[in-house]
Write a protein that holds these residues in place. Structure first.
Motif, short mmCIF file in Angstrom:
data_model
loop_
_atom_site.label_atom_id
_atom_site.label_comp_id
_atom_site.label_asym_id
_atom_site.label_seq_id
_atom_site.Cartn_x
_atom_site.Cartn_y
_atom_site.Cartn_z
N PHE A 56 -2.73 0.46 -4.30
CA PHE A 56 -2.73 -0.86 -3.67
C PHE A 56 -2.23 -1.87 -4.69
N ILE A 57 -1.19 -2.61 -4.32
CA ILE A 57 -0.60 -3.64 -5.18
C ILE A 57 -0.87 -5.01 -4.57
N ASP A 58 -1.54 -5.87 -5.30
CA ASP A 58 -1.84 -7.23 -4.86
C ASP A 58 -0.86 -8.19 -5.53
N PHE B 130 0.86 -1.18 0.00
CA PHE B 130 0.00 0.00 0.00
C PHE B 130 0.89 1.23 0.00
N SER B 131 0.58 2.19 -0.86
CA SER B 131 1.34 3.43 -0.97
C SER B 131 0.38 4.60 -1.03
N THR B 132 0.69 5.66 -0.29
CA THR B 132 -0.13 6.87 -0.37
C THR B 132 0.70 8.08 0.04
N TRP B 133 0.27 9.25 -0.44
CA TRP B 133 0.85 10.53 -0.02
C TRP B 133 -0.18 11.22 0.86
N VAL B 134 0.23 11.71 2.03
CA VAL B 134 -0.70 12.31 2.99
C VAL B 134 -0.12 13.62 3.52
N LYS B 135 -0.97 14.61 3.61
CA LYS B 135 -0.63 15.88 4.27
C LYS B 135 -1.64 16.08 5.40
N PHE B 136 -1.15 16.07 6.63
CA PHE B 136 -2.01 16.16 7.79
C PHE B 136 -2.32 17.62 8.13
N PHE C 236 6.28 12.64 13.60
CA PHE C 236 6.02 13.31 12.33
C PHE C 236 5.01 14.42 12.60
N ARG C 237 5.52 15.67 12.75
CA ARG C 237 4.69 16.77 13.25
C ARG C 237 4.64 17.98 12.32
N ASP C 238 5.12 17.86 11.11
CA ASP C 238 5.22 19.03 10.24
C ASP C 238 3.91 19.22 9.47
N PRO C 239 3.15 20.29 9.74
CA PRO C 239 1.87 20.49 9.05
C PRO C 239 2.03 20.93 7.60
N SER C 240 3.26 21.33 7.20
CA SER C 240 3.48 21.74 5.82
C SER C 240 3.98 20.60 4.95
N ALA C 241 4.24 19.44 5.55
CA ALA C 241 4.89 18.34 4.83
C ALA C 241 3.88 17.39 4.21
N TRP C 242 4.21 16.91 3.01
CA TRP C 242 3.57 15.73 2.45
C TRP C 242 4.41 14.53 2.86
N TYR C 243 3.77 13.53 3.45
CA TYR C 243 4.45 12.30 3.84
C TYR C 243 4.05 11.18 2.86
N HIS C 244 5.05 10.54 2.28
CA HIS C 244 4.78 9.38 1.44
C HIS C 244 4.96 8.14 2.29
N ILE C 245 3.91 7.34 2.40
CA ILE C 245 3.90 6.17 3.27
C ILE C 245 3.74 4.92 2.41
N VAL C 246 4.63 3.95 2.61
CA VAL C 246 4.54 2.66 1.93
C VAL C 246 4.59 1.56 2.99
N VAL C 247 3.62 0.65 2.95
CA VAL C 247 3.62 -0.54 3.79
C VAL C 247 3.63 -1.75 2.85
N ALA C 248 4.65 -2.60 3.00
CA ALA C 248 4.84 -3.71 2.06
C ALA C 248 4.94 -5.03 2.82
N PHE C 249 4.10 -6.00 2.42
CA PHE C 249 4.00 -7.28 3.11
C PHE C 249 4.49 -8.42 2.22
N ASP C 250 5.20 -9.36 2.81
CA ASP C 250 5.47 -10.66 2.20
C ASP C 250 5.74 -11.62 3.35
N THR C 251 4.71 -12.27 3.83
CA THR C 251 4.87 -13.13 5.00
C THR C 251 5.53 -14.46 4.66
N ASN C 252 5.84 -14.68 3.39
CA ASN C 252 6.60 -15.88 3.01
C ASN C 252 8.08 -15.76 3.35
N GLN C 253 8.54 -14.55 3.64
CA GLN C 253 9.96 -14.31 3.89
C GLN C 253 10.44 -15.06 5.14
N GLY C 254 11.65 -15.65 5.05
CA GLY C 254 12.22 -16.36 6.19
C GLY C 254 12.70 -15.44 7.28
#
Length: 258
Positions: free
Chosen positions: A183-185, A47-53, A105-123
């Motif tokens: 979202f990448i499946d 999952f990847s997204t850009w967020v500005k809080f 992560f407290r910067d109200p002027s920042a865009w944060y790029h967030i990536v969460v990547a899963f592969d539970t097959n990894q040893g």
């Protein structure tokens, strides 16, 4: 960068990508959702997204995404009231995985790029879940518990409800702008598949063209070009990957499309 350090401000520079965003309002519980179908690979997804809080002083927790059957069976990412990020993976009464960043992560002027990547097959357990913020993999956690090998997470399981801006069991909707949400499946991808450091300003992480990625059966690409409220190609949750996996709009209106 040491723990408890504010990430420097970042801009989404004009690369021809990420030209639209969608504004989420906590007060009206804005979110998008879609029920997942049969995945390409249940154990591999990104999952990847850009967020500005808009609010970085509130003590409220803020939901980025969640894939849930119910409150006890969930995978979700939140920005906590202390301004750290926490990824929870829960099955029944057991938390089978938890990652909480040391960095804040407290910067109200920042865009944060967030990536969460899963592969539970990894040893190697630390390779089963990876979290990236603005192109840098997070490796310093106040809590670091990884799922067991080959476990099927809720993140990409058929029948689970995938939500953006909502935790599932409770709202925790954000006051934030979202852009370029992917979202990448079937693949565990690194952040450099979605962004790059600018050659003229090396501290600036910027979006790149992701249209050539393989999205997989459950995958979607949200560019937020539409202003409609239906789950179709004209809607705010329109999937432009070619899969037609459009998301349902909840409480968002045309004024929220930017």
């Amino acid at each position: 960068m040491t723990a408890q350090t504010i990430l420097p401000a970042n801009s989404v520079v004009d690369t021809g990508f990420a030209t639209n965003s969608l504004r989420f309002n906590r007060g009206s519980t804005d979110y998008l959702n879609r029920t997942l179908g049969t995945p390409t690979n249940v154990d591999k997804a990104t999952f990847s997204t850009w967020v500005k809080f808009s609010d970085v002083t509130s003590s409220n927790d803020t939901a980025i995404f969640a894939a849930t059957a119910d409150g006890n069976n969930t995978t979700h990412l939140e920005k906590l009231g202390g301004q750290t990020f926490r990824l929870n993976m829960r099955e029944g009464s057991n938390y089978i995985g938890v990652l909480t960043t040391n960095r804040v992560f407290r910067d109200p002027s920042a865009w944060y790029h967030i990536v969460v990547a899963f592969d539970t097959n990894q040893g190697t357990e630390a390779n089963r879940v990876k979290l990236y913020i603005n192109g840098v993999q997070e490796t310093s956690f106040s809590t670091a518990t990884y799922p067991t090998q080959n476990v099927d997470l809720r993140f990409n399981t058929s029948g689970q409800v995938f939500r953006i801006g909502h935790r599932g069991d409770t709202a925790n909707s954000p006051d934030a702008y979202f852009a370029e949400t992917v979202f990448i499946d079937g693949q565990q991808l690194a952040a450099d598949q979605f962004g790059e450091f600018d050659s003229d300003s090396p501290s600036v992480w910027k979006p790149i063209d992701v249209s050539g990625l393989t999205f997989g059966d459950n995958g979607f690409y949200l560019q937020f070009k539409g202003s409609g409220t239906s789950a179709n190609s004209s809607g705010m949750g329109a999937d432009t990957s070619g899969n037609g996996n459009h998301l349902t709009v909840n409480n968002l209106t045309a004024i929220d499309q930017s």
